[in-house]
Design an enzyme around this catalytic site. Structure first.
Site, PDB file in Angstrom:
ATOM      1  N   HIS A  50       0.847  -1.192   0.000  1.00 19.01           N
ATOM      2  CA  HIS A  50       0.000   0.000   0.000  1.00 19.01           C
ATOM      3  C   HIS A  50       0.885   1.246   0.000  1.00 19.01           C
ATOM      4  O   HIS A  50       1.842   1.327   0.764  1.00 19.01           O
ATOM      5  CB  HIS A  50      -0.892   0.043   1.249  1.00 19.01           C
ATOM      6  CG  HIS A  50      -1.773  -1.153   1.403  1.00 19.01           C
ATOM      7  ND1 HIS A  50      -2.441  -1.442   2.577  1.00 19.01           N
ATOM      8  CD2 HIS A  50      -2.113  -2.147   0.526  1.00 19.01           C
ATOM      9  CE1 HIS A  50      -3.147  -2.546   2.431  1.00 19.01           C
ATOM     10  NE2 HIS A  50      -2.957  -3.002   1.188  1.00 19.01           N
ATOM     11  N   TYR A  79       3.483   1.855  13.827  1.00 19.65           N
ATOM     12  CA  TYR A  79       3.866   2.890  12.875  1.00 19.65           C
ATOM     13  C   TYR A  79       3.221   4.222  13.247  1.00 19.65           C
ATOM     14  O   TYR A  79       2.032   4.309  13.537  1.00 19.65           O
ATOM     15  CB  TYR A  79       3.574   2.496  11.428  1.00 19.65           C
ATOM     16  CG  TYR A  79       2.224   1.898  11.120  1.00 19.65           C
ATOM     17  CD1 TYR A  79       1.206   2.679  10.571  1.00 19.65           C
ATOM     18  CD2 TYR A  79       1.985   0.547  11.331  1.00 19.65           C
ATOM     19  CE1 TYR A  79      -0.021   2.128  10.247  1.00 19.65           C
ATOM     20  CE2 TYR A  79       0.755  -0.019  11.006  1.00 19.65           C
ATOM     21  CZ  TYR A  79      -0.249   0.788  10.472  1.00 19.65           C
ATOM     22  OH  TYR A  79      -1.456   0.241  10.150  1.00 19.65           O
TER      23      TYR A  79
END
Length: 472
Positions: free
Chosen positions: A70, A133
């Site tokens: 992605h 993240y």
């Protein structure tokens, strides 16, 4: 096994902006500790100060869990909390490195900074693996994303656990091959004041650049209470503020003072807030009028400001506001010449019509052609020069207004002695309206901008080119 005792180190990859970081992990019989994100140390090492706004955690039960490739319109900092992952990154940004691939393993002692538009995918190598993240934007259905099939033959990623044995979602299995991927476009640049002299030069400078947008006040009103949601500002990388109130004499009147402060200060404060909240670079045009002109040398960027009139005061106030934006360029200019009515065109017209003008000869400076300003702005943005103030004018010897006028007469084939020099006091002595005080010395030092590799054009050569006529 996690390696303890590493030094904090940055490792460049073949994909521009994608950087692996070795992290110090401190462990003993109780377990381990690390600084997952330490702004001061990491930005000193070169990590962009990307301004994370969200922290996500991905937990995976089994080895072989594979997340699709992605590419998102934000930056992210990925690190492992427990276990190990194999990471694959593919550059899906529009540009010469589109399709470039990098792979490596990550454990708690290794992290990676993933810039906007780089496709990223992770395959767990151990059970009960979790990675985190940090991202610098919130997910939005209106944002632009790109996806690449995990099995794409062109990038040919060598997955440690074959995809036939991996846990993959049906959605990720259906993503397109590289030939059908829509590249992530660069962050947009918005130019305000698109109908002005500098706006016209910026249109020419960025001609053909699809990521650059131009707006007039009719397109974007900074006084609109809904300005914060007028656009998806996170899709922009920079705002170039080429709009300003520049009627220096009219600014000395009651109405002009109000309008000058509204455009040069209140409007600039709105832009500064937008830029700061959205991590944008704000490019702002300043003026020699922030100085009083009493120095006997060229003005440097760090010289104390001391404006004489209302216009200079508003520009100085605007500069102070812009200087608080983390990513900013204040471009200070003088004696701007571009398309439309200006001093050079006026002198050329007088020469052609046989009129012999009296021109001020006790104010000195350098002309600044709008093409030079536009080139300089693009240079600062393209090279990501250090934030701050930069003087940009044409280069060469300083001249008085009278000397500029004589050069115009000469370059258009007329007798330069037809121009008579007069003092500022004599020139404005018969004025019937308000007259703003002007700095006598408007020469700006160009050492800082030339130190970035930018070469301003020679003033006399640019003047000759601007007039479009051969010298006698």
């Amino acid at each position: 096994m996690t390696e303890f005792g590493k030094q904090l180190t940055a490792i460049e990859t073949p994909i521009p902006g994608l950087v692996v970081y070795e992290l110090p992990v401190h462990g003993d019989s109780r377990g381990w500790f690390k600084e997952n994100w330490q702004r001061e140390k990491m930005t000193t090492l070169g990590l962009p100060d990307f301004g994370p706004v969200q922290n996500n955690i991905s937990f995976n039960d089994a080895a072989g869990t594979t997340r699709g490739i992605h590419a998102e319109p934000w930056d992210k900092w990925v690190s492992v909390a427990t276990g190990r992952i194999f990471g694959a990154w593919v550059d899906l940004r529009d540009g010469p490195t589109f399709g470039a691939v990098f792979t490596t393993e990550l454990d708690p002692s290794r992290a990676i900074f993933v810039p906007r538009g780089v496709g990223n995918s992770y395959q767990t190598l151990e059970a009960d693996t979790a990675y985190t993240y940090l991202v610098n934007d919130h997910w939005s259905p209106n944002a632009s994303y790109s996806f690449l099939n995990l099995a794409d033959e062109t990038v040919a990623i060598d997955w440690p656990i074959p995809l036939t044995n991996a846990e993959i979602s049906a959605k990720d299995l259906a993503h397109p091959r590289l030939a059908d991927v829509t590249p992530i476009a660069p962050r947009k640049i918005l130019v305000l004041g698109a109908s002005g002299q500098l706006g016209s030069a910026l249109r020419e400078e960025f001609a053909g650049a699809g990521h650059v947008e131009f707006a007039t006040r009719a397109d974007l009103d900074l006084a609109d209470p809904a300005i914060a949601t007028a656009r998806r500002w996170r899709d922009y990388g920079a705002i170039v503020n080429a709009a300003a109130y520049t009627a220096v004499d009219l600014a000395e009147t009651a109405d002009g003072r109000r309008d000058a402060w509204a455009a040069n200060v209140t409007g600039v404060a709105t832009l500064a807030r937008l830029a700061t909240e959205n991590g944008l670079t704000l490019v702002h045009i300043s003026s020699d009028y922030v100085f009083d002109g009493t120095l006997d040398r060229p003005y440097r960027e760090d010289d104390p400001i001391c404006p004489l009139g209302v216009y200079g005061q508003t520009k100085a106030a605007g500069d102070a506001i812009v200087s608080t934006v983390p990513r900013h360029y204040i471009v200070r200019t003088s004696w701007v010449i571009g398309e439309g009515k200006n001093f050079v065109r006026t002198m050329a017209s007088l020469a052609e019509r046989g009129i012999d003008p009296a021109v001020v000869d006790d104010q000195i400076g350098r002309l600044t052609f709008t093409a030079d300003i536009a080139h300089g702005i693009r240079h600062l943005l393209d090279t990501k020069a250090p934030a701050g103030t930069y003087n940009i004018t044409s280069s060469g010897d300083a001249m008085s207004w009278a000397e500029v006028a004589r050069a115009v007469f000469s370059f258009t084939g007329n007798d330069p002695t037809r121009v008579t020099g007069v003092s500022t006091e004599d020139y404005f002595g018969t004025a019937t309206g308000p007259v703003a005080p002007r700095p006598r010395n408007s020469v700006l030092d160009l050492a800082r901008i030339t130190g970035t590799g930018f070469a301003p054009s020679d003033g006399r050569a640019s003047l000759l080119e601007y007039l479009g006529t051969p010298r006698d």
